[in-house]
Design a protein around this motif. Structure first.
Motif, PDB file in Angstrom:
ATOM      1  N   MET A 129     -10.349  -2.649  12.829  1.00  0.00           N
ATOM      2  CA  MET A 129     -10.826  -1.183  12.243  1.00  0.00           C
ATOM      3  C   MET A 129     -11.292  -1.465  10.947  1.00  0.00           C
ATOM      4  O   MET A 129     -12.414  -0.767  10.561  1.00  0.00           O
ATOM      5  N   SER A 130     -10.946  -2.371  10.191  1.00  0.00           N
ATOM      6  CA  SER A 130     -11.570  -2.647   8.950  1.00  0.00           C
ATOM      7  C   SER A 130     -12.977  -2.976   8.752  1.00  0.00           C
ATOM      8  O   SER A 130     -13.889  -2.645   8.235  1.00  0.00           O
ATOM      9  N   THR A 131     -12.943  -3.921   9.972  1.00  0.00           N
ATOM     10  CA  THR A 131     -14.491  -4.325  10.209  1.00  0.00           C
ATOM     11  C   THR A 131     -15.475  -3.404  10.783  1.00  0.00           C
ATOM     12  O   THR A 131     -16.645  -3.329  10.228  1.00  0.00           O
ATOM     13  N   MET A 132     -14.835  -2.683  11.396  1.00  0.00           N
ATOM     14  CA  MET A 132     -15.598  -1.647  12.198  1.00  0.00           C
ATOM     15  C   MET A 132     -16.096  -0.398  11.298  1.00  0.00           C
ATOM     16  O   MET A 132     -17.159   0.256  11.630  1.00  0.00           O
ATOM     17  N   ILE A 133     -15.189  -0.030  10.603  1.00  0.00           N
ATOM     18  CA  ILE A 133     -15.607   1.091   9.648  1.00  0.00           C
ATOM     19  C   ILE A 133     -16.678   0.961   8.490  1.00  0.00           C
ATOM     20  O   ILE A 133     -17.119   1.716   7.923  1.00  0.00           O
ATOM     21  N   GLY A 134     -16.898  -0.567   8.224  1.00  0.00           N
ATOM     22  CA  GLY A 134     -17.737  -0.845   7.239  1.00  0.00           C
ATOM     23  C   GLY A 134     -16.723  -0.753   5.714  1.00  0.00           C
ATOM     24  O   GLY A 134     -15.828  -0.880   5.889  1.00  0.00           O
ATOM     25  N   ALA A 135     -17.510  -0.208   5.082  1.00  0.00           N
ATOM     26  CA  ALA A 135     -16.900  -0.042   3.676  1.00  0.00           C
ATOM     27  C   ALA A 135     -16.049   1.094   3.920  1.00  0.00           C
ATOM     28  O   ALA A 135     -14.867   1.181   3.409  1.00  0.00           O
ATOM     29  N   GLY A 136     -16.325   2.247   4.516  1.00  0.00           N
ATOM     30  CA  GLY A 136     -15.765   3.595   4.657  1.00  0.00           C
ATOM     31  C   GLY A 136     -15.743   4.169   3.327  1.00  0.00           C
ATOM     32  O   GLY A 136     -16.046   3.740   2.343  1.00  0.00           O
ATOM     33  N   PRO A 137     -14.892   5.366   3.314  1.00  0.00           N
ATOM     34  CA  PRO A 137     -14.858   6.130   2.145  1.00  0.00           C
ATOM     35  C   PRO A 137     -13.876   5.444   1.172  1.00  0.00           C
ATOM     36  O   PRO A 137     -13.081   4.798   1.400  1.00  0.00           O
ATOM     37  N   ASP A 138     -14.063   5.712  -0.401  1.00  0.00           N
ATOM     38  CA  ASP A 138     -13.151   5.437  -1.120  1.00  0.00           C
ATOM     39  C   ASP A 138     -11.890   5.947  -1.281  1.00  0.00           C
ATOM     40  O   ASP A 138     -11.748   7.182  -0.948  1.00  0.00           O
ATOM     41  N   LEU A 139     -10.890   5.328  -1.431  1.00  0.00           N
ATOM     42  CA  LEU A 139      -9.582   6.158  -1.350  1.00  0.00           C
ATOM     43  C   LEU A 139      -8.940   5.955  -2.955  1.00  0.00           C
ATOM     44  O   LEU A 139      -9.063   4.907  -3.490  1.00  0.00           O
ATOM     45  N   ASN A 140      -8.275   7.134  -3.063  1.00  0.00           N
ATOM     46  CA  ASN A 140      -7.424   6.989  -4.362  1.00  0.00           C
ATOM     47  C   ASN A 140      -6.317   6.288  -4.389  1.00  0.00           C
ATOM     48  O   ASN A 140      -5.235   6.629  -3.570  1.00  0.00           O
ATOM     49  N   VAL A 141      -6.132   5.133  -4.820  1.00  0.00           N
ATOM     50  CA  VAL A 141      -4.867   4.111  -5.065  1.00  0.00           C
ATOM     51  C   VAL A 141      -3.828   5.063  -5.369  1.00  0.00           C
ATOM     52  O   VAL A 141      -2.647   4.635  -4.931  1.00  0.00           O
ATOM     53  N   GLN A 142      -3.850   5.519  -6.536  1.00  0.00           N
ATOM     54  CA  GLN A 142      -2.537   6.178  -7.170  1.00  0.00           C
ATOM     55  C   GLN A 142      -1.959   7.419  -6.122  1.00  0.00           C
ATOM     56  O   GLN A 142      -0.676   7.113  -5.435  1.00  0.00           O
ATOM     57  N   ASP A 143      -2.844   7.958  -5.237  1.00  0.00           N
ATOM     58  CA  ASP A 143      -2.224   8.828  -3.969  1.00  0.00           C
ATOM     59  C   ASP A 143      -1.602   7.975  -3.035  1.00  0.00           C
ATOM     60  O   ASP A 143      -0.619   8.313  -2.376  1.00  0.00           O
ATOM     61  N   LEU A 144      -2.421   6.949  -2.952  1.00  0.00           N
ATOM     62  CA  LEU A 144      -1.830   5.971  -1.536  1.00  0.00           C
ATOM     63  C   LEU A 144      -0.413   5.300  -2.153  1.00  0.00           C
ATOM     64  O   LEU A 144       0.530   5.184  -1.225  1.00  0.00           O
ATOM     65  N   SER A 145      -0.317   5.017  -3.349  1.00  0.00           N
ATOM     66  CA  SER A 145       1.045   4.315  -3.784  1.00  0.00           C
ATOM     67  C   SER A 145       1.908   5.213  -3.854  1.00  0.00           C
ATOM     68  O   SER A 145       3.015   4.875  -3.677  1.00  0.00           O
ATOM     69  N   ASN A 146       1.568   6.443  -4.018  1.00  0.00           N
ATOM     70  CA  ASN A 146       2.613   7.719  -4.227  1.00  0.00           C
ATOM     71  C   ASN A 146       3.323   8.005  -2.833  1.00  0.00           C
ATOM     72  O   ASN A 146       4.351   8.544  -2.764  1.00  0.00           O
ATOM     73  N   SER A 147       2.587   7.526  -1.796  1.00  0.00           N
ATOM     74  CA  SER A 147       3.087   7.915  -0.533  1.00  0.00           C
ATOM     75  C   SER A 147       4.084   6.787  -0.010  1.00  0.00           C
ATOM     76  O   SER A 147       4.771   6.851   1.037  1.00  0.00           O
ATOM     77  N   VAL A 148       4.492   5.560  -0.738  1.00  0.00           N
ATOM     78  CA  VAL A 148       5.381   4.844  -0.098  1.00  0.00           C
ATOM     79  C   VAL A 148       6.135   4.249  -1.113  1.00  0.00           C
ATOM     80  O   VAL A 148       6.149   4.576  -2.401  1.00  0.00           O
ATOM     81  N   ARG A 149       7.363   3.963  -0.587  1.00  0.00           N
ATOM     82  CA  ARG A 149       8.781   3.628  -1.553  1.00  0.00           C
ATOM     83  C   ARG A 149       8.639   1.956  -2.206  1.00  0.00           C
ATOM     84  O   ARG A 149       9.172   1.814  -3.391  1.00  0.00           O
ATOM     85  N   LEU A 150       8.208   1.266  -1.321  1.00  0.00           N
ATOM     86  CA  LEU A 150       8.404  -0.103  -1.763  1.00  0.00           C
ATOM     87  C   LEU A 150       7.331  -0.778  -2.939  1.00  0.00           C
ATOM     88  O   LEU A 150       6.363  -0.637  -2.856  1.00  0.00           O
ATOM     89  N   ASP A 151       7.697  -1.297  -4.066  1.00  0.00           N
ATOM     90  CA  ASP A 151       7.014  -1.525  -5.331  1.00  0.00           C
ATOM     91  C   ASP A 151       6.230  -2.680  -4.845  1.00  0.00           C
ATOM     92  O   ASP A 151       4.844  -2.650  -5.273  1.00  0.00           O
ATOM     93  N   TYR A 152       6.634  -3.660  -3.717  1.00  0.00           N
ATOM     94  CA  TYR A 152       5.624  -4.470  -3.337  1.00  0.00           C
ATOM     95  C   TYR A 152       4.392  -4.059  -2.768  1.00  0.00           C
ATOM     96  O   TYR A 152       3.108  -4.319  -3.011  1.00  0.00           O
ATOM     97  N   LEU A 153       4.373  -3.097  -1.809  1.00  0.00           N
ATOM     98  CA  LEU A 153       3.506  -2.193  -1.151  1.00  0.00           C
ATOM     99  C   LEU A 153       2.695  -1.481  -2.128  1.00  0.00           C
ATOM    100  O   LEU A 153       1.365  -1.473  -2.073  1.00  0.00           O
ATOM    101  N   LYS A 154       3.283  -0.895  -3.036  1.00  0.00           N
ATOM    102  CA  LYS A 154       2.462  -0.124  -4.013  1.00  0.00           C
ATOM    103  C   LYS A 154       1.681  -0.891  -4.810  1.00  0.00           C
ATOM    104  O   LYS A 154       0.532  -0.581  -5.009  1.00  0.00           O
ATOM    105  N   SER A 155       2.200  -2.008  -5.301  1.00  0.00           N
ATOM    106  CA  SER A 155       1.264  -3.251  -5.957  1.00  0.00           C
ATOM    107  C   SER A 155       0.056  -3.762  -5.212  1.00  0.00           C
ATOM    108  O   SER A 155      -1.137  -3.937  -5.267  1.00  0.00           O
TER     109      SER A 155
END
Length: 114
Positions: free
Chosen positions: A67-93
Motif C-alpha cells: 500500500m505504501s508503494t501504491m499510494i505514492g507519497a499520499g497526503p501528509d498526516l498529523n504526527v501528533q494526532d496519530l501518536s495520540n491514537s495509540v498507547r505504546l510509547d515505542y509506537l508513538k515514537s
C-alpha cells in the motif's frame, strides 16, 4: 504541526508488524519444544493459533508495504494526532520519527514470566 506522508507512516507500520511477526514466529518455534502430553486439548488449540497469528502478521506487513508503494507519497498526516491514537510509547515514537527510534526494540526491558 509535524507531519509525515501516508506512505512513510505505512512503511513504518509495515516494519513494526514484520517485527511482531518475527516474535510470533519465535513463539511458534518454542511451542514445538513443549511437552504437551496430558495437556488439555483446548489449550493445545490455543497454541496452534500462534501459527495463524504469525501468518496474519506476515501478510499484513506485506500488504502495508505494498500500500505504501501504491499510494505514492499520499497526503501528509498529523504526527501528533496519530501518536495520540495509540498507547505504546515505542509506537508513538516510531510514528513521530521512524529513523530516530529504529534502535529501540519493542521487546527491550526486563523479562516478566508469570
Amino acid at each position: 504541526m509535524a507531519t509525515r506522508t501516508t506512505a512513510d507512516v505505512l512503511t513504518t507500520i509495515s516494519e513494526d508488524v514484520a517485527d511482531l511477526a518475527s516474535i510470533a514466529h519465535a513463539l511458534d518455534g518454542l511451542t514445538s519444544e513443549l511437552d504437551l502430553e496430558g495437556v488439555d486439548h483446548n489449550k493445545i488449540r490455543d497454541l496452534q493459533r500462534v501459527d495463524a497469528l504469525f501468518q496474519h502478521l506476515d501478510d499484513i506487513a506485506v500488504l502495508l508495504g505494498n500500500m505504501s508503494t501504491m499510494i505514492g507519497a499520499g497526503p501528509d498526516l498529523n504526527v501528533q494526532d496519530l501518536s495520540n491514537s495509540v498507547r505504546l510509547d515505542y509506537l508513538k515514537s516510531r510514528l513521530s520519527d521512524a529513523e530516530k527510534t529504529r534502535a529501540i526494540s519493542p521487546d527491550a526491558g526486563n523479562v516478566n514470566l508469570f
